[in-house]
Design an enzyme around this catalytic site. Sequence first.
Site, PDB file in Angstrom:
ATOM      1  N   THR A 198       0.862  -1.184   0.000  1.00  0.00           N
ATOM      2  CA  THR A 198       0.000   0.000   0.000  1.00  0.00           C
ATOM      3  C   THR A 198       0.892   1.225   0.000  1.00  0.00           C
ATOM      4  OG1 THR A 198      -1.697  -1.174   1.278  1.00  0.00           O
ATOM      5  CG2 THR A 198      -1.784   1.214   1.348  1.00  0.00           C
TER       6      THR A 198
ATOM      7  N   GLY B  65      -1.305  -3.853   4.995  1.00  0.00           N
ATOM      8  CA  GLY B  65      -2.403  -4.816   5.048  1.00  0.00           C
ATOM      9  C   GLY B  65      -3.012  -4.919   6.429  1.00  0.00           C
TER      10      GLY B  65
END
EC number: 2.3.2.2
Length: 528
Positions: free
Chosen positions: A350, A433
């Site tokens: 991310t 995550g």
Amino acid sequence: MRDFQLPGRSPVRAMDVMVATSHPLASAAALTLLREGGNAIDAAICASAVLAVVEPQSTGIGGDCFCLYVPGGEGSVLAYNGAGRAPGAATIDWYEEQGFTEIPADSPHAVTIPGAIDAWCRLSADHGCTPLERVLAPAIHYAEAGYVIHDRVEADWHEAKDLLAQDATAARIFLPGGAVPRAGDVHRQPELARSLRLIAANGRAAFYEGELAEDLVAHLRKIGGLHTLDDFAAAGGEYVEPVRTSYRGTDVWQMPPSNQGLTALVMLNLLSGFDLAGLDPLGAERLHLEVEAGRLAYGIRDELIADPDHVEVPVDALLSSSYANGLRGRIDPAIANAELPAAVMEPSDTVYLSVVDRDRNAVSFINSTYHSFGSGLVGPKSGIVLQNRGKGFRIDRRHPNCIAPRKCPLHTIMPGMATRNGRVVAPFGVMGGDYQPFGNVHVLSNLLDYGMDPQAAIDLPRVFYQKGELIAERGVPAATLRALEARGHKVGPAEEALGGGQMVLVDWDRGTLTGGSDPRKDGLAIGY
């Protein structure tokens, strides 16, 4: 103050603006835009777009986006939910008939309709002050002219080599010559450059209604996906009411379900009943409490958090002090609770970034394609990497997170915002995550319980709990690990660095900004 004889870096301090991202090119592009008169929203979208090119394993325009925004740094916290939804044909009946017991991460069924471009365009139109063409220009440049591969990016890229090899377009673009590019190599994505140009010129419609949607839908349907052009045309995010709790006199804001941000707030409520400030920040006592609070909060997440348009999520009850007080009784400071169920944990890549501008507009911004390179599926003409966020659905009629048409899955990416007395303290976030609630709580506690500056708060070694084991980064002292084992934890090493984060601290009294960026990534904080 840090020990200047040891490796590390100081926080970045400035007066007017501050940007903190996971990649130098993204931070530099955002800073340039701010110098030209752009605001924090412009800079956040600009940085996220650059990251979609130069960190292709972590994010992309085929993923999702969430944003917390405080205009002027005071007043209401605005929240934009840019989560994608399942196709309209994604019924539980279909998946059961086909014999699915879970959603394969590398399949078209894991691809939810991307929400990032909708979010960028909506936020730009509502709160930006710079034309989208200018905002996306640096990303277009790097995709077309090329960018140099950075070290953490290369390391992550290797993990997805086999995945990328499964899709012809992914292999062609991301395994040039059949190999992972090395740090220092120059990489280009001309198809993605063209896609970004179309979006810069025509906005949201270019992605959801034009040739880009046609390319992605055709590819997905060719390999068994249920997606349609109508699914893309109907996609759209929304402004939502953020969820909040108070910790050490500071209001902490997160995205509401189906985002997992609530998990961090439950953890904070549990930890608020302990005097963490009196404990060693890297001692077994503190880390044990953090882990036990996390185990409880993640159990709640897995059982209850889902799309509120499809199921009722008891947010107010879960954030109540009475609930926290009752749940806290399951935490024994002296020993690990052997009866807690194991949480479902998934790794992911991310990008998270923080921006505060000269007017103190504060942005907490996160963008992701979920697993490294998402589903590994890439539009043959568009060069767009598609996320695999649908992996978060369950094939279980009884579960709140069961797959359903136009439903959002449980979402892990979570921007954070801290305020006090109606003013921004810090936009902050930690990637990684399922680690993200742990990371958000750990970093925020470092700031509020221990008085660390943003860089020190981010740098401090981390632990996590997964698959029945407490895993620890190498920086956690050996004596602490032995003491955690004595408390009943099975302890092992973290195979990879845990997460990566950024933060910008606003000092209203002194008129300054202090930024921190995670050394676990390639990025930096920078301001003026």
